[in-house]
Design an enzyme around this catalytic site. Sequence first.
Site, PDB file in Angstrom:
ATOM      1  N   ARG A  15       0.826  -1.205   0.000  1.00 14.53           N
ATOM      2  CA  ARG A  15       0.000   0.000   0.000  1.00 14.53           C
ATOM      3  C   ARG A  15       0.865   1.262   0.000  1.00 14.53           C
ATOM      4  O   ARG A  15       0.992   1.953  -1.005  1.00 14.53           O
ATOM      5  CB  ARG A  15      -0.934  -0.008   1.225  1.00 14.53           C
ATOM      6  CG  ARG A  15      -2.120   0.968   1.111  1.00 14.53           C
ATOM      7  CD  ARG A  15      -1.812   2.422   1.378  1.00 14.53           C
ATOM      8  NE  ARG A  15      -1.239   2.665   2.699  1.00 14.53           N
ATOM      9  CZ  ARG A  15      -0.820   3.852   3.108  1.00 14.53           C
ATOM     10  NH1 ARG A  15      -0.882   4.905   2.302  1.00 14.53           N
ATOM     11  NH2 ARG A  15      -0.287   4.001   4.312  1.00 14.53           N
ATOM     12  N   ASP A  16       1.516   1.543   1.105  1.00 10.14           N
ATOM     13  CA  ASP A  16       2.315   2.760   1.225  1.00 10.14           C
ATOM     14  C   ASP A  16       3.467   2.761   0.229  1.00 10.14           C
ATOM     15  O   ASP A  16       3.850   3.801  -0.313  1.00 10.14           O
ATOM     16  CB  ASP A  16       2.853   2.866   2.655  1.00 10.14           C
ATOM     17  CG  ASP A  16       3.417   4.230   2.978  1.00 10.14           C
ATOM     18  OD1 ASP A  16       3.283   5.139   2.143  1.00 10.14           O
ATOM     19  OD2 ASP A  16       3.998   4.398   4.060  1.00 10.14           O
ATOM     20  N   HIS A 207       7.115   4.364  12.591  1.00 11.38           N
ATOM     21  CA  HIS A 207       7.117   4.365  11.129  1.00 11.38           C
ATOM     22  C   HIS A 207       8.190   5.353  10.676  1.00 11.38           C
ATOM     23  O   HIS A 207       8.012   6.565  10.790  1.00 11.38           O
ATOM     24  CB  HIS A 207       5.729   4.786  10.638  1.00 11.38           C
ATOM     25  CG  HIS A 207       5.558   4.800   9.153  1.00 11.38           C
ATOM     26  ND1 HIS A 207       4.655   3.982   8.502  1.00 11.38           N
ATOM     27  CD2 HIS A 207       6.143   5.537   8.178  1.00 11.38           C
ATOM     28  CE1 HIS A 207       4.689   4.218   7.210  1.00 11.38           C
ATOM     29  NE2 HIS A 207       5.602   5.175   6.987  1.00 11.38           N
ATOM     30  N   HIS A 209      10.951   6.841   7.754  1.00 10.66           N
ATOM     31  CA  HIS A 209      11.450   6.961   6.388  1.00 10.66           C
ATOM     32  C   HIS A 209      12.960   7.141   6.447  1.00 10.66           C
ATOM     33  O   HIS A 209      13.490   7.707   7.410  1.00 10.66           O
ATOM     34  CB  HIS A 209      10.777   8.135   5.673  1.00 10.66           C
ATOM     35  CG  HIS A 209       9.369   7.848   5.268  1.00 10.66           C
ATOM     36  ND1 HIS A 209       8.973   7.723   3.961  1.00 10.66           N
ATOM     37  CD2 HIS A 209       8.249   7.637   6.016  1.00 10.66           C
ATOM     38  CE1 HIS A 209       7.678   7.445   3.908  1.00 10.66           C
ATOM     39  NE2 HIS A 209       7.215   7.393   5.149  1.00 10.66           N
ATOM     40  N   CYS A 240       6.080  10.135  -0.177  1.00 12.37           N
ATOM     41  CA  CYS A 240       4.811  10.854  -0.010  1.00 12.37           C
ATOM     42  C   CYS A 240       4.801  12.058  -0.951  1.00 12.37           C
ATOM     43  O   CYS A 240       5.719  12.880  -0.904  1.00 12.37           O
ATOM     44  CB  CYS A 240       4.645  11.310   1.440  1.00 12.37           C
ATOM     45  SG  CYS A 240       3.117  12.241   1.717  1.00 12.37           S
ATOM     46  N   ASN A 249      10.201   4.212   2.778  1.00 18.14           N
ATOM     47  CA  ASN A 249      10.237   3.717   4.154  1.00 18.14           C
ATOM     48  C   ASN A 249      11.504   2.907   4.381  1.00 18.14           C
ATOM     49  O   ASN A 249      12.158   2.462   3.431  1.00 18.14           O
ATOM     50  CB  ASN A 249       9.026   2.815   4.406  1.00 18.14           C
ATOM     51  CG  ASN A 249       7.708   3.545   4.219  1.00 18.14           C
ATOM     52  OD1 ASN A 249       7.237   4.229   5.104  1.00 18.14           O
ATOM     53  ND2 ASN A 249       7.126   3.395   3.035  1.00 18.14           N
TER      54      ASN A 249
END
Length: 304
Positions: A15-16, A207, A209, A240, A249
């Site tokens: 997804r991300d 989370h 990056h 993003c 990530n």
Amino acid sequence: MELPQRVSIIEVGPRDGLQNEKQLVPAQEKIKFIQKLKASGIQEMELTSFVSPKWVPQMSDAEQIIEHCLDDSTRNLVLVPNEKGVSRLLSSGCKNAAFFVGVSHTFNQKNINKSTRDSMEELAPLIKDLKRNGFFVRACLSTAFYCPYEGKVDEQEVLALSEEFAALGVDELSVADTIGLANPQEVFELFSLLKHHLPSTLLIAAHFHDTRGMALANIFSALQAGIDRFDTSAGGLGGCPFAPGATGNVATEDAVFMLNRMGISTGIQLEPLLEAVEFIAPFVSRGLQSRQFLLSKTGKSALS
């Protein structure tokens, strides 16, 4: 050092990781990618998101992905940004929802054209309704450390928003360094604050990056603060569009390698994981830069 003996990895690559890819990845290839990731031992994963295909074409196959990848052996998360997304979730059979809100008001406005406060007012009844119906609900806090527009984010604002989500009954918070600017000291301080003030029953995930190469160091710092859940993305996929300069990530394979070498169990096998990364590599527009993947491409063992 008092570190956890076991860590849970939440894989966000499907997804991300893929959502911002300009090159459309066919649904059947996403399904194979997800299956390979699960075969490596991953137990929790973001499968897809119910967002508007107009704004995120890469996620237009969400129902198809869920139809083929939903199973009872793993926690399958689906991002639902609004009421329409929740309606699609209810029709899908998936019982695990993820919402996102930017701690930074400017970031939230640029991301979804709503202030943080407006987002919370919209999401509150949706979260309460899902919890009443037995759903697992995850809240993702973007820009919890730095915002590309406002700069440093006050940790008290992060705590206040976290407490608001906790009061709504969410099961988990995912606290994100969206632009990859946080350093290990800031990570330790924020997560120590959250662990001290939030209910012990509330799951907290970090989370990170890897924009500036500090993600693994930040994972280690979060471990020291008592965090044992981490969002990672196979191949280091991600980024993003509303966070200028933010790269992917932290790579799942790099995090797993580090944790395993530290004697911290993840339940994930590195070689099958690298096979999943190798599989998805031809379908993404940018070269994958994870250390373990690059090592594997040279023919060297990941343990060398």
